[in-house]
Structures are given as structure tokens and as C-alpha cells.
Write a protein that holds these residues in place. Structure first.
Motif, PDB file in Angstrom:
ATOM      1  N   VAL A 189       0.929  -1.003   0.031  1.00 21.77           N
ATOM      2  CA  VAL A 189       0.429   0.114   0.252  1.00 21.77           C
ATOM      3  C   VAL A 189       0.512   1.506  -0.038  1.00 21.77           C
ATOM      4  O   VAL A 189       1.812   1.204   0.759  1.00 21.77           O
ATOM      5  CB  VAL A 189      -1.535   0.284   1.347  1.00 21.77           C
ATOM      6  N   MET A 190       0.377   2.068  -0.573  1.00 23.55           N
ATOM      7  CA  MET A 190       1.095   3.247  -1.140  1.00 23.55           C
ATOM      8  C   MET A 190       0.786   4.679  -0.344  1.00 23.55           C
ATOM      9  O   MET A 190      -0.694   4.807  -0.514  1.00 23.55           O
ATOM     10  CB  MET A 190       1.546   3.756  -2.185  1.00 23.55           C
ATOM     11  N   VAL A 224       8.926  -1.303   5.148  1.00 21.50           N
ATOM     12  CA  VAL A 224       8.337  -0.092   5.304  1.00 21.50           C
ATOM     13  C   VAL A 224       9.255   0.168   4.668  1.00 21.50           C
ATOM     14  O   VAL A 224      10.464   1.342   5.840  1.00 21.50           O
ATOM     15  CB  VAL A 224       8.315   0.921   6.776  1.00 21.50           C
ATOM     16  N   GLU A 225       9.053   1.397   4.016  1.00 27.42           N
ATOM     17  CA  GLU A 225       9.878   1.921   2.621  1.00 27.42           C
ATOM     18  C   GLU A 225       9.354   3.410   2.504  1.00 27.42           C
ATOM     19  O   GLU A 225       8.245   3.838   2.463  1.00 27.42           O
ATOM     20  CB  GLU A 225       9.307   1.715   1.388  1.00 27.42           C
ATOM     21  N   PHE A 226      10.546   4.233   2.956  1.00 32.39           N
ATOM     22  CA  PHE A 226       9.924   5.743   3.223  1.00 32.39           C
ATOM     23  C   PHE A 226      10.635   6.852   2.194  1.00 32.39           C
ATOM     24  O   PHE A 226      12.215   6.613   1.839  1.00 32.39           O
ATOM     25  CB  PHE A 226      10.568   6.853   4.390  1.00 32.39           C
ATOM     26  N   MET A 227       9.967   7.420   1.357  1.00 31.97           N
ATOM     27  CA  MET A 227      11.323   8.043   0.622  1.00 31.97           C
ATOM     28  C   MET A 227      10.383   9.420   0.101  1.00 31.97           C
ATOM     29  O   MET A 227       9.492   9.908  -0.257  1.00 31.97           O
ATOM     30  CB  MET A 227      11.020   8.023  -0.975  1.00 31.97           C
ATOM     31  N   TYR A 228      11.190  11.037   0.114  1.00 29.93           N
ATOM     32  CA  TYR A 228      10.930  12.255  -0.352  1.00 29.93           C
ATOM     33  C   TYR A 228      10.834  11.742  -1.672  1.00 29.93           C
ATOM     34  O   TYR A 228      11.546  11.259  -2.626  1.00 29.93           O
ATOM     35  CB  TYR A 228      11.749  13.503   0.571  1.00 29.93           C
ATOM     36  N   GLU A 229       9.735  13.053  -1.704  1.00 31.14           N
ATOM     37  CA  GLU A 229       9.773  12.847  -3.340  1.00 31.14           C
ATOM     38  C   GLU A 229       9.712  13.822  -3.695  1.00 31.14           C
ATOM     39  O   GLU A 229      10.191  14.126  -5.484  1.00 31.14           O
ATOM     40  CB  GLU A 229       8.434  12.726  -3.892  1.00 31.14           C
ATOM     41  N   GLU A 230       9.443  15.240  -3.229  1.00 34.51           N
ATOM     42  CA  GLU A 230      10.147  16.635  -4.242  1.00 34.51           C
ATOM     43  C   GLU A 230       9.245  17.793  -2.995  1.00 34.51           C
ATOM     44  O   GLU A 230       8.894  17.338  -1.754  1.00 34.51           O
ATOM     45  CB  GLU A 230       8.385  16.809  -5.336  1.00 34.51           C
ATOM     46  N   PHE A 231       9.915  18.968  -3.679  1.00 30.36           N
ATOM     47  CA  PHE A 231       9.677  20.286  -2.739  1.00 30.36           C
ATOM     48  C   PHE A 231       8.593  20.738  -3.214  1.00 30.36           C
ATOM     49  O   PHE A 231       8.654  21.526  -3.613  1.00 30.36           O
ATOM     50  CB  PHE A 231      11.126  21.093  -3.239  1.00 30.36           C
ATOM     51  N   GLY A 232       7.221  20.616  -2.799  1.00 25.73           N
ATOM     52  CA  GLY A 232       6.217  21.338  -3.184  1.00 25.73           C
ATOM     53  C   GLY A 232       5.692  22.566  -3.226  1.00 25.73           C
ATOM     54  O   GLY A 232       6.795  23.206  -2.374  1.00 25.73           O
ATOM     55  N   ASP A 233       4.675  23.307  -3.238  1.00 24.50           N
ATOM     56  CA  ASP A 233       5.018  24.694  -2.894  1.00 24.50           C
ATOM     57  C   ASP A 233       4.510  25.010  -1.621  1.00 24.50           C
ATOM     58  O   ASP A 233       5.055  26.290  -0.971  1.00 24.50           O
ATOM     59  CB  ASP A 233       2.960  25.166  -3.822  1.00 24.50           C
ATOM     60  N   PHE A 238       6.283  13.534   0.616  1.00 25.47           N
ATOM     61  CA  PHE A 238       7.165  11.915   0.661  1.00 25.47           C
ATOM     62  C   PHE A 238       6.349  11.110   0.969  1.00 25.47           C
ATOM     63  O   PHE A 238       5.270  11.119   0.675  1.00 25.47           O
ATOM     64  CB  PHE A 238       7.569  11.808   1.783  1.00 25.47           C
ATOM     65  N   VAL A 239       6.089  10.006  -0.079  1.00 28.34           N
ATOM     66  CA  VAL A 239       5.393   8.290   0.269  1.00 28.34           C
ATOM     67  C   VAL A 239       6.207   7.267   0.893  1.00 28.34           C
ATOM     68  O   VAL A 239       7.553   7.681   1.061  1.00 28.34           O
ATOM     69  CB  VAL A 239       6.079   7.385  -1.476  1.00 28.34           C
ATOM     70  N   VAL A 240       5.301   6.905   1.170  1.00 29.00           N
ATOM     71  CA  VAL A 240       5.272   5.711   2.434  1.00 29.00           C
ATOM     72  C   VAL A 240       5.197   4.172   1.994  1.00 29.00           C
ATOM     73  O   VAL A 240       3.852   4.351   1.570  1.00 29.00           O
ATOM     74  CB  VAL A 240       5.413   5.678   3.623  1.00 29.00           C
ATOM     75  N   THR A 258      -6.188   3.821   8.835  1.00 29.17           N
ATOM     76  CA  THR A 258      -5.580   3.077   9.690  1.00 29.17           C
ATOM     77  C   THR A 258      -4.543   3.831   9.593  1.00 29.17           C
ATOM     78  O   THR A 258      -3.875   4.603  10.260  1.00 29.17           O
ATOM     79  CB  THR A 258      -5.195   1.958   9.954  1.00 29.17           C
ATOM     80  N   ALA A 259      -3.475   4.323   8.438  1.00 30.42           N
ATOM     81  CA  ALA A 259      -3.054   4.764   7.906  1.00 30.42           C
ATOM     82  C   ALA A 259      -2.270   6.200   8.396  1.00 30.42           C
ATOM     83  O   ALA A 259      -2.109   6.735   9.587  1.00 30.42           O
ATOM     84  CB  ALA A 259      -1.481   4.596   6.907  1.00 30.42           C
TER      85      ALA A 259
END
Length: 301
Positions: A189-190, A224-233, A238-240, A258-259
Motif C-alpha cells: 500500500v502506498m 516499510v519504505e519511506f522516500m521524499y519525493e519533491e519540494f512542494g509549494d 513524501f511517500v510511504v 488506519t495509516a
């Protein structure tokens, strides 16, 4: 006198013909009896073979309609074999050739007329033996998602989450890709989110992974994988990604729900801000201010 002669002559010819037929019947009576016995044996044989095949298919094909149709087709084939053998015993080779030729022409005509129906029928037979698609599975295909409730020789029926049924031709299932949630016990699940620019990114990463791992225990070779994706406005997004038990699409929604709750609790407890888009509105109108100043200077003069 001529009429009496013609009548007697006709009677004699009929009698002679009947005599020939009787002689032929007596001569071919053993073959006729043998042909009838062979045909009866094949009828009985088709019954027993059909029952045997039906028992063998029960463990592999859950769809009763497909099992019954397969058994019926097999019975017809066995009976036709017996029929052709019986014709051969009666030395009716010409009749046998005519029957086969006629069957070929009729079969070709029927095949052309029922091309779409036959496609769905053969597709239904393929689907009945396909382990990737069984009754009760939750699938996504042709723009629809739901639980498979029926597979027959024409179509499959799926029940959507809104309790409505969708009927999809078997040919569409064979030609188009489908996604089966039930075939795998675990799915990934993402979930995407964002934190403020002032946040400690390493702390956010560790806290999120610990929170998710606690709510969703990971199995062997899972993490569990955690990655930052971008500098938003307004945030650093990030996505987990994490593993959980998924049997249908609803399970993914429940896992995300739940998450989200657990992550929000953990962030609030540690003072981590999840920013929302910010808009700065400038109410200053330089043109209006300059005009107002000009009017004041003019009144003084």
C-alpha cells in the motif's frame, strides 16, 4: 386385356423387389443387429464416461454450468463415434461420406453465424480452467471492479462494492488484462503526505516508519519504505509504502485510513506540521493610493 397385363406386371415387379429387399435384410441382419448393439454400447459408454469426467472436473472446475456443458459435449462426441461405426458395419459408406460432408458444411455455416458466441464459449472453457480467476475473487477489469459471482460459457458476473452486478463477455476477459486482488495474500500500500519546510526531515522519516511498522507488522522480506519525493509549494512531500493483508480493494482503503490516523496522531504528538496550501493576498492598490494623494494635493492648492 392390356390393362390386366400391366397391373399383373407391376404386381410381379413389386413382389420381386420386396423379395430382393427381404433377401438383403436376411443377409445383412447380423450386421444390422451388430450395428444396433454397437450404437447402444456407445450410448451406455457415454453415460459412464460422462459421470467419470464430471467427478474429475469437480475438483478443478467450480462452475457447475461449465462442467455440465463439457460433459454433454463429450457425450455427444462419443455417441457420434458410435453412430459412424454403426454405419460402417452396415456398409453404408456412401451415407457416411454424405453425412460427414453435410456436417462439415453445416458446421462452417454455424461457425460463421455464431462467431462471437463461439468466441465467448471457448473463452469460458479457458477461464474455467484458469487458476488466476475463480469464483469469489475480487478483480478489476474493463473498467469495473468487484467479486466474481459466476462464470458460465457466455460471460462472467461480478458484484461491485455498490451491490450492483456487471455482466462481462468472456471474450473481453481473455483479450483485456485484469487485476486479481485475491490471488495474493499480501499487497503493498502506498500513501503520500507532506511536512513543513522547518521540519527535521530525518526525524520525520524515522517516526513515520516506526508508526507504520507498529500499526502494520511486516513479514519476512517485507519492510516499510519511506522516500521524499519533491519540494512542494507549501511542503516537502513524501511517500510511504508498506505491506498488509489485502483480499479486495476495500482492504486497501481500510489500510490507508488506519495509516493516516496513526501518522496524524504521531505528528501531532511530536509537533510536526502537515501544511496546507497557502495563498498570500495583497490588498495594496498603488494606483488608488497615488490617485488619492493627487486629489489631496489638488484640494490644498
Amino acid at each position: 386385356m392390356f390393362e390386366n397385363f400391366s397391373f399383373r406386371d407391376s404386381i410381379d415387379k413389386i413382389g420381386a423387389k420386396l423379395g430382393e429387399w427381404l433377401d438383403s435384410l436376411i443377409l445383412n441382419l447380423p450386421n444390422f443387429i451388430m450395428a444396433v448393439l454397437v450404437f447402444i454400447v456407445f450410448i451406455i459408454l457415454s453415460k459412464y464416461i460422462g459421470n467419470l469426467i464430471n467427478k474429475l472436473l469437480r475438483g478443478k472446475v467450480k462452475q457447475a454450468s461449465i462442467r455440465e456443458m463439457s460433459v454433454k459435449v463429450l457425450k455427444v462426441i462419443i455417441i457420434l463415434i458410435g453412430f459412424f461405426i454403426a454405419l460402417g458395419l452396415l456398409n453404408l459408406d456412401t451415407v457416411l461420406t454424405s453425412v460427414l460432408a453435410g456436417a462439415g458444411v453445416v458446421g462452417l455455416a454455424i461457425g460463421l453465424a455464431l462467431q462471437g458466441t463461439l468466441t465467448n464459449t471457448f473463452s469460458g472453457l479457458i477461464l474455467s480452467f484458469l487458476p488466476e480467476l475463480q469464483i469469489g475473487d475480487w478483480i478489476e477489469t474493463n473498467g469495473f471492479a468487484g467479486a466474481v459471482t459466476e462464470i458460465n460459457l457466455r460471460n462472467i458476473v461480478i458484484k461491485q462494492s455498490d451491490n450492483n452486478y456487471v455482466v462481462i463477455p468472456n471474450g473481453k476477459i481473455i483479450e483485456e488484462p485484469f487485476k486479481n486482488f485475491t490471488r495474493t495474500l499480501r499487497s503493498r500500500v502506498m500513501l503520500t503526505c507532506g511536512v513543513g519546510y522547518s521540519s527535521d526531515l530525518e526525524f520525520v522519516q524515522n517516526l513515520t516508519k516506526e508508526t507504520i511498522a507498529k500499526a502494520f507488522p511486516q513479514g519476512t522480506n517485507e519492510e516499510v519504505e519511506f522516500m521524499y519525493e519533491e519540494f512542494g509549494d507549501s511542503s516537502i512531500n513524501f511517500v510511504v509504502r508498506f505491506w498488509t493483508d489485502v483480499g479486495k480493494n476495500r482492504d486497501i482503503l481500510v489500510a490507508k485510513n488506519t495509516a493516516i490516523i496513526e501518522i496524524k496522531k504521531a505528528f501531532d504528538k511530536n509537533g510536526i506540521n502537515i501544511p496546507f496550501p497557502i495563498r498570500t493576498i495583497d490588498f495594496t492598490n498603488n494606483l488608488s493610493i497615488e490617485k488619492s494623494n493627487d486629489l489631496k494635493e489638488g484640494s490644498k492648492e
